[in-house]
Design an enzyme around this catalytic site. Structure first.
Site, mmCIF file in Angstrom:
data_model
loop_
_atom_site.group_PDB
_atom_site.id
_atom_site.type_symbol
_atom_site.label_atom_id
_atom_site.label_comp_id
_atom_site.label_asym_id
_atom_site.label_seq_id
_atom_site.Cartn_x
_atom_site.Cartn_y
_atom_site.Cartn_z
ATOM 1 N NE ARG A 114 -4.432 -1.768 2.131
ATOM 2 C CZ ARG A 114 -5.373 -1.912 1.275
ATOM 3 N NH1 ARG A 114 -5.279 -0.645 0.528
ATOM 4 N NH2 ARG A 114 -6.087 -2.509 1.091
ATOM 5 C CE LYS B 77 -7.031 -3.370 -5.928
ATOM 6 N NZ LYS B 77 -6.226 -3.020 -4.808
ATOM 7 C CB THR B 78 -11.445 -2.422 -4.943
ATOM 8 O OG1 THR B 78 -11.426 -2.678 -3.763
ATOM 9 C CG2 THR B 78 -12.458 -1.661 -5.901
ATOM 10 C CG ASP C 127 -13.049 -1.868 -1.263
ATOM 11 O OD1 ASP C 127 -13.438 -3.110 -0.783
ATOM 12 O OD2 ASP C 127 -12.893 -1.304 -1.020
HETATM 13 P P1 FBP Z 1 -8.337 -1.664 -2.009
HETATM 14 O O1 FBP Z 1 -9.224 -1.251 -1.864
HETATM 15 O O2 FBP Z 1 -7.036 -1.761 -2.235
HETATM 16 O O3 FBP Z 1 -8.997 -2.512 -2.950
HETATM 17 O O4 FBP Z 1 -8.495 -3.187 -0.926
HETATM 18 C C1 FBP Z 1 -9.667 -2.672 0.031
HETATM 19 C C2 FBP Z 1 -10.360 -3.563 0.493
HETATM 20 O O5 FBP Z 1 -9.885 -4.867 1.293
HETATM 21 C C3 FBP Z 1 -11.300 -3.202 1.297
HETATM 22 O O6 FBP Z 1 -12.460 -3.805 1.288
HETATM 23 C C4 FBP Z 1 -10.305 -2.932 3.462
HETATM 24 O O7 FBP Z 1 -10.993 -2.264 3.688
HETATM 25 C C5 FBP Z 1 -8.974 -3.017 3.054
HETATM 26 O O8 FBP Z 1 -8.228 -2.910 1.887
HETATM 27 C C6 FBP Z 1 -8.800 -3.360 4.388
HETATM 28 O O9 FBP Z 1 -6.525 -3.370 3.962
HETATM 29 P P2 FBP Z 1 -5.692 -4.656 4.550
HETATM 30 O O10 FBP Z 1 -6.071 -5.459 3.450
HETATM 31 O O11 FBP Z 1 -5.208 -3.466 4.703
HETATM 32 O O12 FBP Z 1 -6.078 -5.264 5.870
#
Ligand code: FBP
Length: 553
Positions: free
Chosen positions: A146, A203-204, A206
């Site tokens: 990230r 990608k996501t 969400d």
């Molecule tokens: P992205 O927006 O990077 O695709 O991440 C989505 C997600 O899965 C969210 O749904 C969640 O809140 C977050 O990542 C969790 O982050 P981490 O993997 O850093 O715990």
């Protein structure tokens, strides 16, 4: 690497491509639309993206002979942010496209996300490596991260790596924040005389990176189907024993697309939608009242069991908690990070008096201590609260229990309430991609190759018409700047790709809204079962309910 039987068989799956991408690469030509504009704050965004603003939408057509596509290319690929099923297929599609264009082309994988670009940590992706990851979930082929590229030094390091590797392009596979970064990088490279192009891929899990041109982000399909399978199983379990209320928090960060999709797939008794909570200005107490209303009603029918779905980001949409989070974010980021040096929880609470408004401080102090601590955890590199770590499901169960005991005293409730909490998030992010995600991702990667070969930069790879069979999908690219607006980040206005939240006037929400009254009272559960990889097309190739409601007339 140890390989399961399913994995071995999935290696052999041939992802479907849109017709334009499935023939000879030389026949693919780019057709351009009219110049585009940002969603808002146009002048400011134009000023920031002097070289990349306003580019036209690109669509691929089969026409003539495109000599450019046979160029030998050097490309680097980054997996950025949270895992999403299908990431490996984006890389496979990109790799196959590059090699088909010119067998001498090279694909570097940047290790562990954007930091791999900053530190020039790479692996050359060979046919053998790619073949070991085709149609599999996860981001383990090169790892993800990230890290946000934001300081002048970080931009300079990115450029240095691009120069050292002599890169024609960098492909960023990421969500809204990562693709905002991709847009900034594209601009930076041009304004510093570099010819390295930057292409993004949506990608996501969400599902919040979508708009008129991006119908869905990859991973949403598989993740929702995985969670819905689990929720469906809980539905059947609770309908068998008839003794538990299951409170299930679902990932999705800010937007409630995942919760809404899972509700449409499983028909739970209650599904909270954060966007509605905000629009109706619902307080935490009001939400608890609504949940209790269903519990009381079902108890009257002798049904002391049920399912409640809770979107991960709910707390950020409850007005009083939203304000608390905003104040916490500003306060924690200020005073040169003084807050992070305090480790004791009570000292932390005391530090906030005088710094937070009385109302916010009051709320923070009335939250159960373990939940309050979760609100104070470190923000992610993009400044977001880590909502996946806040146990909203437990907070709600505690409040519901209190409310029900008051109702019991008043003789307004005479049932039994026994609750279990769950959080489904990480379980779905690395599942074997559904056929839809396997095909969609492969097409996105292949399309990224065509954008690169055609000399474009600052574009997001796009594949549209996704409710039609794959051969009718329409591939191309969308300029990243046209998805942008200015938003407040870390105390100042920044250009960002706008997150798509649940549209309360859209068909998915309206469909849910017209059914939820009945689901709240009557047991109406649906059990969708696991993702099917082999078998009839209607069970193997179907899309999400959200996508079909949004795009079928
Ligand atoms: P992205 O927006 O990077 O695709 O991440 C989505 C997600 O899965 C969210 O749904 C969640 O809140 C977050 O990542 C969790 O982050 P981490 O993997 O850093 O715990």
């Amino acid at each position: 690497m140890n390989v399961s039987t399913l994995q071995k068989v999935r290696y052999g799956y041939k992802p479907k491509l849109p017709l334009t991408l499935s023939g000879s690469t030389e026949g693919i030509t780019v057709e351009f639309g009219s110049p585009t504009e940002a969603i808002s704050d146009r002048e400011e965004i134009k000023e920031i993206f002097k070289n990349t603003y306003g580019k036209p939408i690109a669509s691929f057509i089969i026409k003539g002979k495109n000599d450019k596509i046979r160029r030998e290319l050097k490309v680097g690929v980054i997996l950025s942010g949270g895992q999403a099923p299908g990431g490996h297929n984006v890389i496979a599609g990109l790799f196959d496209g590059l090699k088909k264009g010119n067998p001498g082309s090279v694909l570097y994988g940047f290790k562990r996300g954007p930091s791999g670009l900053l530190d020039n940590k790479t692996v050359i992706l060979t046919e053998e490596i790619i073949d070991n990851y085709r149609n599999t979930g996860g981001f383990d082929i090169i790892g993800s991260g990230r890290t946000k590229i934001e300081t002048p030094d970080q931009f300079a390091s990115s450029l240095e790596t691009a120069k050292k590797l002599n890169l024609d392009a960098v492909v960023v596979i990421g969500g809204d924040d990562s693709n905002t970064n991709a847009a900034l990088l594209a601009e930076y490279f041009i304004s510093n005389g570099s010819s390295t192009q930057v292409i993004g891929c949506p990608k996501t899990i969400d599902g919040d990176l979508k708009n008129e041109h991006i119908e869905t982000s990859f991973g949403f399909d598989t993740a929702c189907k995985t969670y819905s399978e689990l929720i469906g199983n809980l539905c059947r379990d609770t309908n068998s024993a008839k003794k538990y209320w299951h409170f299930v928090k679902l990932m999705g960060r800010a937007a409630s697309h995942i919760a809404l999709e899972c509700a449409l797939q499983t028909q739970p008794n209650i599904c909270l939608i954060s966007e509605e909570v905000e629009a109706k200005n619902l307080s935490l107490d009001k939400i608890v009242e609504q949940i209790c209303a269903s519990i009381v009603k079902r108890a009257e029918n002798g049904d002391n069991f049920g399912i409640v779905l809770i979107p991960e980001g709910l707390v950020e949409f409850i007005p009083e908690i939203k304000k608390l989070i905003e104040e916490l974010n500003d306060t924690m980021a200020g005073e040169d990070g003084a807050f992070s040096s305090i480790t004791n929880f009570n000292d932390r609470l005391n530090w906030f008096s005088g710094r937070l408004s009385d109302i916010s401080l009051g709320i923070l102090k009335t939250l159960p201590a373990e939940i309050a601590q979760q609100f104070l955890m470190d923000r992610d590199p993009h400044g977001n609260v880590q909502v996946s770590r806040i146990e909203t499901e437990k907070l709600l169960v505690g409040m519901v229990e209190k409310k029900l005991s008051i109702l019991k005293e008043r003789k307004q409730y005479n049932g039994k309430f026994s609750a279990l909490t769950h959080f489904f998030g990480y379980e779905g992010r690395c599942a074997f991609p559904s056929n839809f995600d396997a095909d969609y991702c492969y097409s996105l990667g292949y399309s990224a190759f065509v954008l690169i070969a055609s000399g474009l930069t600052g574009y997001l790879s796009s594949v549209k018409n996704l409710t039609a069979p794959a051969d009718k999908w329409i591939a191309g690219g969308v300029p990243l700047t046209m998805m942008m607006n200015l938003e407040q980040r870390h105390g100042s206005k920044k250009p960002v790709i706008r997150k798509a939240l649940v549209d309360l006037n859209g068909k998915p929400f309206k469909t849910f809204e017209s059914n939820r009254g009945q689901w709240a009272e009557k047991t109406s559960f649906l059990v969708p079962g696991p993702i099917q990889y082999f078998g009839p097309s209607e069970v193997c190739d179907n899309t999400t309910v959200t996508l079909s409601l949004e795009h079928c007339s």
